[in-house]
Design a protein around this motif. Structure first.
Motif, PDB file in Angstrom:
ATOM      1  N   GLU A  14       0.923  -1.053  -0.192  1.00 15.03           N
ATOM      2  CA  GLU A  14       0.337   0.422   0.477  1.00 15.03           C
ATOM      3  C   GLU A  14       1.244   1.320   0.062  1.00 15.03           C
ATOM      4  O   GLU A  14       2.103   1.526   1.118  1.00 15.03           O
ATOM      5  CB  GLU A  14      -0.815   0.324   1.365  1.00 15.03           C
ATOM      6  N   PHE A  15       0.547   2.073  -1.093  1.00 16.46           N
ATOM      7  CA  PHE A  15       1.305   3.469  -0.719  1.00 16.46           C
ATOM      8  C   PHE A  15       0.260   4.648  -0.644  1.00 16.46           C
ATOM      9  O   PHE A  15      -1.069   4.996  -0.709  1.00 16.46           O
ATOM     10  CB  PHE A  15       1.277   3.939  -2.394  1.00 16.46           C
ATOM     11  N   ILE A  16       1.067   5.380   0.248  1.00 13.52           N
ATOM     12  CA  ILE A  16      -0.425   6.081   1.335  1.00 13.52           C
ATOM     13  C   ILE A  16       0.414   7.661   0.324  1.00 13.52           C
ATOM     14  O   ILE A  16       1.048   8.045   0.354  1.00 13.52           O
ATOM     15  CB  ILE A  16       0.405   6.628   2.851  1.00 13.52           C
ATOM     16  N   THR A  24      -2.966   0.526  -3.284  1.00  7.75           N
ATOM     17  CA  THR A  24      -2.982  -0.457  -2.888  1.00  7.75           C
ATOM     18  C   THR A  24      -2.625  -1.245  -4.408  1.00  7.75           C
ATOM     19  O   THR A  24      -3.167  -1.553  -5.138  1.00  7.75           O
ATOM     20  CB  THR A  24      -4.461  -1.591  -2.758  1.00  7.75           C
ATOM     21  N   ALA A  25      -1.145  -1.400  -4.567  1.00  3.15           N
ATOM     22  CA  ALA A  25      -1.055  -1.585  -5.775  1.00  3.15           C
ATOM     23  C   ALA A  25      -0.788  -2.763  -5.893  1.00  3.15           C
ATOM     24  O   ALA A  25      -0.453  -3.337  -6.921  1.00  3.15           O
ATOM     25  CB  ALA A  25       0.973  -0.473  -5.698  1.00  3.15           C
ATOM     26  N   CYS A  26      -0.310  -3.817  -4.899  1.00  6.85           N
ATOM     27  CA  CYS A  26      -0.542  -5.479  -5.156  1.00  6.85           C
ATOM     28  C   CYS A  26      -0.829  -5.465  -4.047  1.00  6.85           C
ATOM     29  O   CYS A  26      -1.042  -5.053  -2.753  1.00  6.85           O
ATOM     30  CB  CYS A  26       1.021  -5.423  -5.487  1.00  6.85           C
ATOM     31  N   GLU A  44      -1.929  -4.816 -17.359  1.00  2.03           N
ATOM     32  CA  GLU A  44      -1.197  -3.270 -18.536  1.00  2.03           C
ATOM     33  C   GLU A  44      -1.058  -2.133 -17.472  1.00  2.03           C
ATOM     34  O   GLU A  44      -0.745  -2.841 -16.011  1.00  2.03           O
ATOM     35  CB  GLU A  44      -3.234  -3.035 -18.967  1.00  2.03           C
ATOM     36  N   SER A  45      -0.313  -1.189 -18.051  1.00  3.07           N
ATOM     37  CA  SER A  45       0.654  -0.017 -16.885  1.00  3.07           C
ATOM     38  C   SER A  45      -0.540   0.562 -16.110  1.00  3.07           C
ATOM     39  O   SER A  45      -1.484   0.187 -15.862  1.00  3.07           O
ATOM     40  CB  SER A  45       0.064   0.757 -18.551  1.00  3.07           C
ATOM     41  N   GLY A  46       0.141   0.086 -14.557  1.00  2.14           N
ATOM     42  CA  GLY A  46      -0.083   0.330 -13.390  1.00  2.14           C
ATOM     43  C   GLY A  46      -1.083  -0.774 -13.001  1.00  2.14           C
ATOM     44  O   GLY A  46      -1.795  -0.682 -11.717  1.00  2.14           O
ATOM     45  N   SER A  47      -1.070  -1.471 -13.125  1.00  2.00           N
ATOM     46  CA  SER A  47      -1.162  -2.918 -12.784  1.00  2.00           C
ATOM     47  C   SER A  47      -0.450  -3.864 -10.998  1.00  2.00           C
ATOM     48  O   SER A  47      -1.725  -4.310 -10.621  1.00  2.00           O
ATOM     49  CB  SER A  47      -2.029  -4.185 -13.783  1.00  2.00           C
ATOM     50  N   GLY A  48       0.058  -2.525 -11.188  1.00  2.00           N
ATOM     51  CA  GLY A  48       1.194  -3.484 -10.085  1.00  2.00           C
ATOM     52  C   GLY A  48       2.543  -4.853 -10.456  1.00  2.00           C
ATOM     53  O   GLY A  48       3.139  -4.745  -9.107  1.00  2.00           O
ATOM     54  N   LYS A  49       2.667  -4.450 -11.424  1.00  2.00           N
ATOM     55  CA  LYS A  49       3.783  -5.408 -11.814  1.00  2.00           C
ATOM     56  C   LYS A  49       5.269  -4.369 -11.358  1.00  2.00           C
ATOM     57  O   LYS A  49       5.374  -6.188 -10.912  1.00  2.00           O
ATOM     58  CB  LYS A  49       4.086  -5.769 -13.484  1.00  2.00           C
ATOM     59  N   SER A  50       5.108  -4.081 -11.179  1.00  2.00           N
ATOM     60  CA  SER A  50       6.936  -3.342 -10.987  1.00  2.00           C
ATOM     61  C   SER A  50       6.926  -2.946  -9.851  1.00  2.00           C
ATOM     62  O   SER A  50       7.412  -3.290  -9.143  1.00  2.00           O
ATOM     63  CB  SER A  50       7.340  -1.679 -11.872  1.00  2.00           C
ATOM     64  N   THR A  51       5.427  -2.897  -8.837  1.00  2.00           N
ATOM     65  CA  THR A  51       5.785  -3.084  -7.652  1.00  2.00           C
ATOM     66  C   THR A  51       5.799  -4.496  -6.817  1.00  2.00           C
ATOM     67  O   THR A  51       6.857  -4.382  -6.116  1.00  2.00           O
ATOM     68  CB  THR A  51       4.408  -2.133  -6.731  1.00  2.00           C
ATOM     69  N   LEU A  52       5.653  -4.956  -7.471  1.00  2.00           N
ATOM     70  CA  LEU A  52       5.952  -6.969  -7.505  1.00  2.00           C
ATOM     71  C   LEU A  52       7.545  -7.585  -7.116  1.00  2.00           C
ATOM     72  O   LEU A  52       7.646  -7.727  -6.621  1.00  2.00           O
ATOM     73  CB  LEU A  52       4.613  -8.322  -8.103  1.00  2.00           C
TER      74      LEU A  52
HETATM   75  N1  LIG Z   1       5.797   4.791  -5.003  1.00  2.00           N
HETATM   76  C1  LIG Z   1       4.708   4.750  -4.912  1.00  2.00           C
HETATM   77  N2  LIG Z   1       4.148   6.158  -4.499  1.00  2.00           N
HETATM   78  C2  LIG Z   1       2.339   5.530  -5.004  1.00  2.00           C
HETATM   79  N3  LIG Z   1       2.467   5.340  -5.506  1.00  2.00           N
HETATM   80  C3  LIG Z   1       3.444   4.183  -6.416  1.00  2.00           C
HETATM   81  C4  LIG Z   1       4.784   4.296  -6.188  1.00  2.00           C
HETATM   82  N4  LIG Z   1       4.663   3.077  -6.899  1.00  2.00           N
HETATM   83  C5  LIG Z   1       4.671   2.518  -8.048  1.00  2.00           C
HETATM   84  N5  LIG Z   1       2.379   3.666  -7.625  1.00  2.00           N
HETATM   85  C6  LIG Z   1       1.387   3.132  -8.127  1.00  2.00           C
HETATM   86  O1  LIG Z   1       1.207   1.616  -7.812  1.00  2.00           O
HETATM   87  C7  LIG Z   1       0.252   1.396  -8.806  1.00  2.00           C
HETATM   88  C8  LIG Z   1       0.737   0.509  -9.718  1.00  2.00           C
HETATM   89  O2  LIG Z   1       2.251   0.895 -10.769  1.00  2.00           O
HETATM   90  P1  LIG Z   1       3.840   0.118 -10.839  1.00  2.00           P
HETATM   91  O3  LIG Z   1       3.808   0.870 -11.330  1.00  2.00           O
HETATM   92  O4  LIG Z   1       4.041  -0.951  -9.945  1.00  2.00           O
HETATM   93  O5  LIG Z   1       2.055  -0.745 -11.871  1.00  2.00           O
HETATM   94  P2  LIG Z   1       2.983  -1.635 -13.499  1.00  2.00           P
HETATM   95  O6  LIG Z   1       1.764  -2.684 -13.909  1.00  2.00           O
HETATM   96  O7  LIG Z   1       4.635  -2.229 -13.738  1.00  2.00           O
HETATM   97  O8  LIG Z   1       2.909  -0.402 -13.995  1.00  2.00           O
HETATM   98  P3  LIG Z   1       4.008   0.115 -15.455  1.00  2.00           P
HETATM   99  O9  LIG Z   1       3.861  -1.356 -16.786  1.00  2.00           O
HETATM  100  O10 LIG Z   1       3.457   1.590 -16.673  1.00  2.00           O
HETATM  101  O11 LIG Z   1       5.357   0.009 -14.585  1.00  2.00           O
HETATM  102  C9  LIG Z   1      -0.041   2.404  -9.534  1.00  2.00           C
HETATM  103  O12 LIG Z   1      -1.482   3.143  -9.672  1.00  2.00           O
HETATM  104  C10 LIG Z   1       0.916   3.455  -9.639  1.00  2.00           C
HETATM  105  O13 LIG Z   1       0.241   4.973  -9.412  1.00  2.00           O
END
Ligand SMILES: Nc1ncnc2c1ncn2[C@@H]1O[C@H](COP(=O)(O)OP(=O)(O)OP(=O)(O)O)[C@@H](O)[C@H]1O
Length: 267
Positions: A14-16, A24-26, A44-52
């Motif tokens: 969770e990001f604040i 909740t990114a993941c 797709e973009s923003g689905s949370g892959k990079s956060t994972l």
């Molecule tokens: N440090 C952060 N602070 C706040 N929100 C964040 C942060 N990092 C990611 N997010 C949010 O978390 C969600 C998931 O982002 P993430 O980058 O994991 O998605 P993604 O699937 O990897 O997208 P992309 O393919 O565009 O990189 C998005 O809504 C993003 O704005």
């Protein structure tokens, strides 16, 4: 392919946000990976892959959940243990040129991890670098080049060679072929498949391109808004998925790759 390497349970981030809202990114991600298995993580973009990926690489602290690499929850490791773990889990990034120091020659790029871990003597550097380049089908002629003297595909091969230097058990590829054109993408995927056969590595392949991932992943996790909404096996016909989001992803990717392929043919 039965040995369990990675066991992820309830992983949540969770990001604040500045307005104090929680994003909740993941959300409660759970999955496993076996030795020698390729798991595709698609969304797709923003689905949370990079956060994972960032949580798996310990670059982001989960709000909740466990990441077991073999028998250890890696979230409980101290700094020294994390240093010892690093060689086992390596990563290849989206932009090959941006992830290579432009002032370093290829020979230094691929051997750097080995020197960091004191696993290589200076006298053996050239031979080892040659071996690593051979793994990714590059000849020794590239050893003295800098990143800006390489094509995107060659650069990504160098990044893969660097990631393989420490002989990892898990290779995380984060959109590793997205910056490359279609034919080079295919070459890199073929290379990864061959390397996996040789080394029995586990690969987590993160991508927005469902059709591409389906061509080689043993299992695919489809993510939407931080949640795994679909799980598909290689044998499964993607068109048979009952999840609407998977279908949308499939349709959008098919049309995109068709456009890319057409442009490639036209040029
Ligand atoms: N440090 C952060 N602070 C706040 N929100 C964040 C942060 N990092 C990611 N997010 C949010 O978390 C969600 C998931 O982002 P993430 O980058 O994991 O998605 P993604 O699937 O990897 O997208 P992309 O393919 O565009 O990189 C998005 O809504 C993003 O704005």
């Amino acid at each position: 392919m039965s040995e369990l390497i990675l066991d992820i349970q309830g992983l949540t981030k969770e990001f604040i946000l500045p307005n104090k809202e929680t994003l909740t990114a993941c959300d409660q991600l759970s999955f496993t990976a076996k030795k020698g298995q390729t798991i595709g993580i698609v969304g797709e973009s923003g689905s949370g892959k990079s956060t994972l990926v960032n949580m798996l690489m310990l670059m982001e602290t989960p709000t909740q959940g466990k990441i077991h690499y073999r028998e250890k929850n890696i979230l409980n490791l101290n700094r020294r243990e994390i240093w010892q773990l690093r060689p086992n889990i390596q990563m290849v990034f989206q932009s090959p040129t941006a992830s290579i120091n432009p002032k370093m020659k290829v020979i230094d790029v691929v051997t750097e991890p080995l020197f960091n871990y004191k696993r290589l003597k200076a006298k053996d550097k050239r031979k080892k670098a040659q071996e690593l380049l051979a793994l990714v089908d590059l000849s020794e002629e590239y050893l003295e080049r800098y990143a800006h003297h390489l094509s995107g595909g060659q650069c990504q091969r160098v990044c893969i060679a660097r990631a393989l230097a420490l002989n990892p058990e898990i290779l995380i590829c984060d959109e590793a072929t997205s910056a490359l054109d279609v034919s080079v993408q295919k070459n890199i995927i073929d290379l990864l498949i061959n390397l996996q056969k040789k080394n029995n590595m586990t690969i987590l392949f993160v991508s927005h391109d469902l059709a591409l991932v389906q061509s080689f992943a043993h299992e695919i996790l489809v993510m939407q808004n931080g949640v795994i909404v679909d799980r598909l096996s290689q044998e499964q016909n993607l068109n048979a998925s009952e999840v609407t989001y998977t279908q949308c992803l499939l349709n959008s990717v098919y049309s995109l790759s068709k456009v890319k392929q057409r442009l490639l043919l036209e040029n």
